[in-house]
Structure formats: C-alpha cells, structure tokens
Design an enzyme around this catalytic site. Structure first.
Site, PDB file in Angstrom:
ATOM      1  CG  HIS A 387      -1.050  -0.528   3.702  1.00 54.18           C
ATOM      2  ND1 HIS A 387       0.070  -0.136   3.012  1.00 54.18           N
ATOM      3  CD2 HIS A 387      -1.058   0.211   4.838  1.00 54.18           C
ATOM      4  CE1 HIS A 387       0.715   0.801   3.698  1.00 54.18           C
ATOM      5  NE2 HIS A 387       0.035   1.037   4.815  1.00 54.18           N
ATOM      6  CD  GLU A 388      -4.237   0.848   7.065  1.00 52.90           C
ATOM      7  OE1 GLU A 388      -3.662   0.775   8.170  1.00 52.90           O
ATOM      8  OE2 GLU A 388      -3.989   1.752   6.243  1.00 52.90           O
ATOM      9  CG  HIS A 391       0.224  -0.642   9.577  1.00 52.07           C
ATOM     10  ND1 HIS A 391       1.566  -0.347   9.647  1.00 52.07           N
ATOM     11  CD2 HIS A 391      -0.266   0.082   8.532  1.00 52.07           C
ATOM     12  CE1 HIS A 391       1.865   0.527   8.682  1.00 52.07           C
ATOM     13  NE2 HIS A 391       0.784   0.785   7.988  1.00 52.07           N
ATOM     14  CG  HIS A 394       4.708  -4.681  12.852  1.00 55.28           C
ATOM     15  ND1 HIS A 394       5.232  -3.508  12.381  1.00 55.28           N
ATOM     16  CD2 HIS A 394       5.678  -5.218  13.615  1.00 55.28           C
ATOM     17  CE1 HIS A 394       6.463  -3.356  12.834  1.00 55.28           C
ATOM     18  NE2 HIS A 394       6.759  -4.384  13.589  1.00 55.28           N
TER      19      HIS A 394
HETATM   20 ZN   LIG Z   1       0.699   2.263   6.437  1.00 54.39          ZN
END
Ligand SMILES: [Zn+2]
Length: 604
Positions: A387-388, A391, A394
């Site tokens: 998940h991290e 980010h 991105h």
């Molecule tokens: Zn998040």
C-alpha cells in the site's frame, strides 16, 4: 520466531536528503528565499523578468523547505520522544510563522495584479503556471479585504478547537475498565487498540467483553460528542458563509472542484451494492457458524480472527510484493526495486517510533520517497508495505514527469480525491496474487476473500453511510434545524437500512445499542473536509484499475495518471484513466468482481 532484524538493512537512509550539506546550511538557504519574497512582494510584477525570478524563487523555496521538512519530520517520527527533533520542528515553525505574517497580503497582491500576470502567462514559456494561478484567481470572490483577513487569522485560530476537543476526549481522556477472559482472569486495557486486538480473540467471552467495553466507552460520551459536532458544523457553516459560500459543504465542493451532483451520483451507485452486501452478510454468518461452531452468531463473533498467517520475513515480503506487482511491468518494478536497494523504508518497530505507517508527502525536489512502517511478519504487514509503495511509486512518477519540464510549476502532489487509487490497486494485485498462491487451500482462500470483501464494504458502503450522515447533518444545521443525540442516532439507523438493507435495531438488550455511538466518533467529521466518501472513490477506482491492468490500453493510461500529479483538477486526473465517477460502468464492474468472490465463498 522473528529473525534478528536489528540490522541497518531494514532501516531507512535519510542522509541523502541533505545532499552532503548540513541541515543548518539548508535552513539558511530557506531563509534567503523567504527574505527574497519579503523584499520583492510589491515589485515582482514590474516586468516579465522580475516575474520570472519570482517564480524561480518560489520553486527553490519549495524544494528547500521540502528537504528540511522531510529530514526533520522523518527523524522525529522515528523517535517521537527525542527532544532534538521536537525542538528543531518548533524552531522551524516559528521561522515559518514569522514570514507567513510578513507575507500575509500575498494573495491580495496576486489578485491586484491579475491582469498583468495573465498577460505574462500568455507567454508560452509560462504555460505550465496557468493552473497554479487559475487556482489563486478563482478565490477572488471569497477573499476578504486585507484588514478583515488579518482579523480572520486571529479569530479562526480556534477553529481547530473542536477537533482537538474530540481527539483529546476520544484518544486520551477516554478510559477503559479491565475486561475478563473465559477463565475469569482480569486483563488491563491501556488503549482502544488493546480492545480491537481482543475482539479478534478465539476466546468468545473475551471477544464479547472487548466488544461491549469498546462501544460502551464512546456510548457514554455521546452527549459531549454530539454537542462538539453541532458546534463544529455551526462554526464551519458560519465561516463558509462569511466568505460568500452557501454552506460548509458548498465550500468543500469549491475546493475539490466538484459539484453536489457528483456526490449524489456516488451515493446512488453505492446504494446499488445493497443486494450483494446482504447476500455476503448471510454467507459470512453461515461460514462463521461452521468454523466457530456457534449457532447464534453475535456481532462480537464476526470480529474473530480464526486464521493468522504470521511468519513472513522481510526478504520474503519483498519477493511477494515484486511478484504481485508483475502485471505493472518492468517500468514499475524498477522503482520498487530502487526503493528496496536505496533503503527508502524504515521497516521495524522500535521504542518511540510512530505506530502507524506512511509514505512521505511534500516530495518536490526529492528523489527518494521514504516509507515508515512497523513490520510484524504478518500478511497484513505485507499489505501495508505494498500500500505505502503505491504512494511512493506514485510520487516517483509525478516527480519525474513534473521535474522534466523546465519552466513548469511542479505539480508534485496527489489530491486526497485520487491519492489512494494506486495504493488500493497494489493491495488488490496482492490479493489476486495470494488467491492464486493459495488456490488449493480452501480455508486460507476463503479467509482471504472474506478479508478482501470486508475491506471493500468498509471503504464503500460503510463510508458512504458516514458521508451521507455528515452531509445531511451539516446541511440541516446550516438550515437551522435542530440536532441531538436522538436525531443523530435515528438518522444513522435510517441510513444503515437505506444502504445495507439491514434492520436489526430492535434487539431489547441495551448493549446492542452501544455500537451506534460509532457515528459520533468519526474523526474526519471534526476536521471539516467532507472526507470519508473519498475512501469509496479510492476503493472502487483502485479495484477497477487492478482488474483491467493486463489490458495494454489501461496500463498506458495508468502511467499517464501516475505522472500527472496535481497538474489537473481531481476529476480530470481520474479521467486520465478513462473513468468518469458519474459513469455507472465502474460500479457495475466492481460489483461483479465482489459478486464473483461471494460465489467462491459458497463453494465447498
Ligand atoms: Zn494510503
């Protein structure tokens, strides 16, 4: 047994942020850029040349302050009780505040020079600055005269007060009595996290006591919560009206560059998940009856965690992540490998370290996108890691694209509206990977599917109920309607029925009523940004993208989306994926994915 993980290998390396300079050198440079602004605030519009220098200085300021902020705050989060970093942070905020006051009239200066600035921006060289200034100029109708703005700054200093009262009561003042397990042994409870952990226990008595104690703790303060919330919304509405908006929600729509119809359209589409929601709840109950060997399933039984996968080492976790992300191809995997090789990640829990997880923000000017987490060898921790990384990767792509353009304003940001999409997409790819991996083990497979569907409904149906409640209450208060604990609870139950079809409110015993106090303890309600429905957007779009990522066209669009940063409005950014939030297709397709998974659960 956990490996000996106290090795540097699993710590992040923050030093490259400073690029061989000392922190005090960076702070001096930062002050120079601020001083430049103070000196030139009234003259930067005099010529194209002075204007260009002004923009150049803003960019330098941004880069330098990001270096400082990231270096200091990451060190701070690594040990929250280390005074060195606490003091540094305070010193920096004093410097920032001092200059903020000196530059208080900046927006007015921009607005006063609107015509000249627009002429400059017509120059092709400055094309990329147009969005930055368009966002400033559209504020025009809502800016107050300078003297009023100064007064405003003083008066609104207390506007976070309601949020602080809420956080103080719900996080620190609230206390939980000890609970008993099935042997009658008393267990001390330090924080809500303890209770959440015990709600997963295999001991039914402990689960029940944890569940009741948790909900009762908030239930007994409902009057204080509802008064705080009433005043918070009253305040937010009054502030919004003072700036020429119809209401608080109207102001948030303006900031998010959307309108009411989009919100309603999302509400309506999520309401259509009702049928699969009900179907799933029935099947989940049936599965839990079989596994726990209990006939009368209670709310505290459905929180039981009957299967824990907890022996994953960090090196294994990295391999799982790399395998799960294969559909995103080498271009993406290279960045993930770089994150591992360059030590972007602080993996391990340690004393004083922040107990959550994050990927850094404010990344313009940086080339490493650090992650803090607390790896505990579980499958959930692998999920947090991926998940991290969503980010961070991105940030990597928009950082690369936006820095490439020489004269562009660096739109190195991700609006909360779409920031979760890459992370949910990664989590979904991990889920698909695990489904294949455990294809032959029906117990693990069913467990993973239920975890995935629970999470899906938590982010969509549940958050939309919260959002609709927040919207209705804030608007009611704006329209001078009354708001009490009774009316708040009645509305919450009505919305639960509307979005889930469930109607189980009439159980006689009062303990069943405790759970509805949840609606008063949603922290985002006290932060005034109409936030929670954005979870649903992240979930639905993230799942949709993951499902279609093997399609070449979608992959191409996805990289475009990752690279665009905040250079477009939130809705336009999502459109880069070929998706419109008002289009029914994405909801139908995600509903079908969940529907198919529910079918899987029914198999033997
Ligand atoms: Zn998040």
């Amino acid at each position: 047994m956990a490996q000996n993980q106290s090795t540097k290998k699993y710590e992040w390396n923050l030093e490259p942020i400073l690029k061989n300079k000392s922190l005090s050198w960076w702070i001096d440079e930062w002050k120079k850029t601020l001083e430049y602004e103070v000196q030139n605030i009234n003259t930067f519009c005099n010529s194209l040349n002075t204007f260009e220098k002004w923009l150049c200085n803003i960019k330098s300021k941004e880069k330098i302050s990001n270096v400082i902020a990231n270096y200091v705050s990451n060190h701070n989060y690594e040990n929250l009780s280390d005074n060195k970093w606490i003091e540094l942070q305070q010193q920096l905020s004093y410097i920032g505040k001092k200059y903020e006051e000196k530059l208080a009239n900046l927006t007015h200066v921009y607005l006063k020079n609107e015509k000249t600035i627009k002429e400059y921006l017509a120059n092709k060289k400055f094309q990329n600055y147009q969005r930055m200034f368009a966002l400033i100029f559209r504020e025009k109708k809502h800016i107050l005269p300078l003297e009023q703005e100064k007064l405003w700054t003083k008066l609104t200093a207390t506007s976070y007060g309601f949020n602080e009262i809420f956080l103080t009561l719900s996080c620190s003042d609230i206390s939980f009595p000890p609970i008993k397990d099935k042997t009658g042994k008393e267990i001390k409870i330090i924080s809500a996290y303890d209770l959440i952990k015990y709600m997963e226990s295999k001991d039914r008595c402990l689960r029940k006591n944890a569940w009741i104690t948790f909900h009762h703790a908030y239930y007994q303060y409902m009057n204080t919560f509802s008064k705080t919330l009433f005043n918070n919304f009253l305040n937010a509405n009054n502030y919004a009206k003072a700036r020429g908006f119809k209401s608080y929600v109207d102001e948030v729509f303006f900031n998010d560059e959307i309108n009411e119809n989009i919100l309603f359209s999302i509400y309506k589409s999520v309401e259509n998940f009702k049928s699969i929601y009900l179907k799933y709840k029935k099947i989940k109950k049936w599965i839990y009856q079989k596994i726990l060997k209990i006939n009368d399933i209670e709310p505290w039984d459905l929180t039981a965690n009957y299967l824990k996968i907890e022996n994953i080492m960090i090196e294994q976790a990295k391999q799982i992540v790399l395998k799960a992300l294969v559909p995103l191809k080498e271009e993406y995997l290279t960045v993930v490998k770089k994150a591992f090789a360059q030590n972007w990640i602080s993996f391990l829990p340690k004393k004083g370290k922040y107990n959550g997880a994050y990927s850094i923000g404010r990344t313009f000017g940086l080339d490493r996108y650090f992650i803090l987490m607390n790896f505990n060898n579980s499958l959930d921790a692998v999920s947090t890691l991926i998940h991290e990384l969503g980010h961070s990767v991105h940030s990597y792509f928009y950082g690369k694209k936006q820095n490439d353009k020489n004269n562009s304003w660096p739109y190195c940001d991700a609006d909360i509206f779409y920031a979760e999409i890459p992370s949910i997409c990664n989590e979904t790819l991990l889920f698909f990977y695990n489904l294949k991996k455990y294809a032959k083990n029906s117990t693990i497979k069913k467990y993973l599917i239920m975890q995935f569907i629970d999470n899906f409904f938590n982010c969509t149906t549940r958050q939309i109920i919260f959002s609709n409640w927040e919207y209705a209450v804030a608007q009611d208060i704006n329209n001078e309607k009354t708001f009490t604990v009774t009316s708040g609870l009645a509305l919450y139950k009505k919305l639960i029925e509307k979005y889930t079809g469930l109607n189980e409110f009439k159980k006689k015993d009062e303990i069943y009523q405790y759970q509805y106090s949840t609606i008063f303890r949603i922290s985002h309600f006290y932060a005034n940004n109409l936030y929670v429905y954005k979870y649903a957007i992240g979930q639905i779009v993230g799942l949709y993208v993951a499902k279609r990522i093997t399609d070449k066209e979608m992959l191409k669009r996805y990289f475009n989306f990752l690279s665009s940063g905040s250079s477009l409005s939130p809705l336009e950014t999502i459109k880069l994926l070929g998706i419109s939030l008002t289009d029914k297709d994405i909801y139908i397709e995600t509903k079908n994915v969940i529907s198919d998974l529910i079918e899987e659960l029914q198999k033997k």
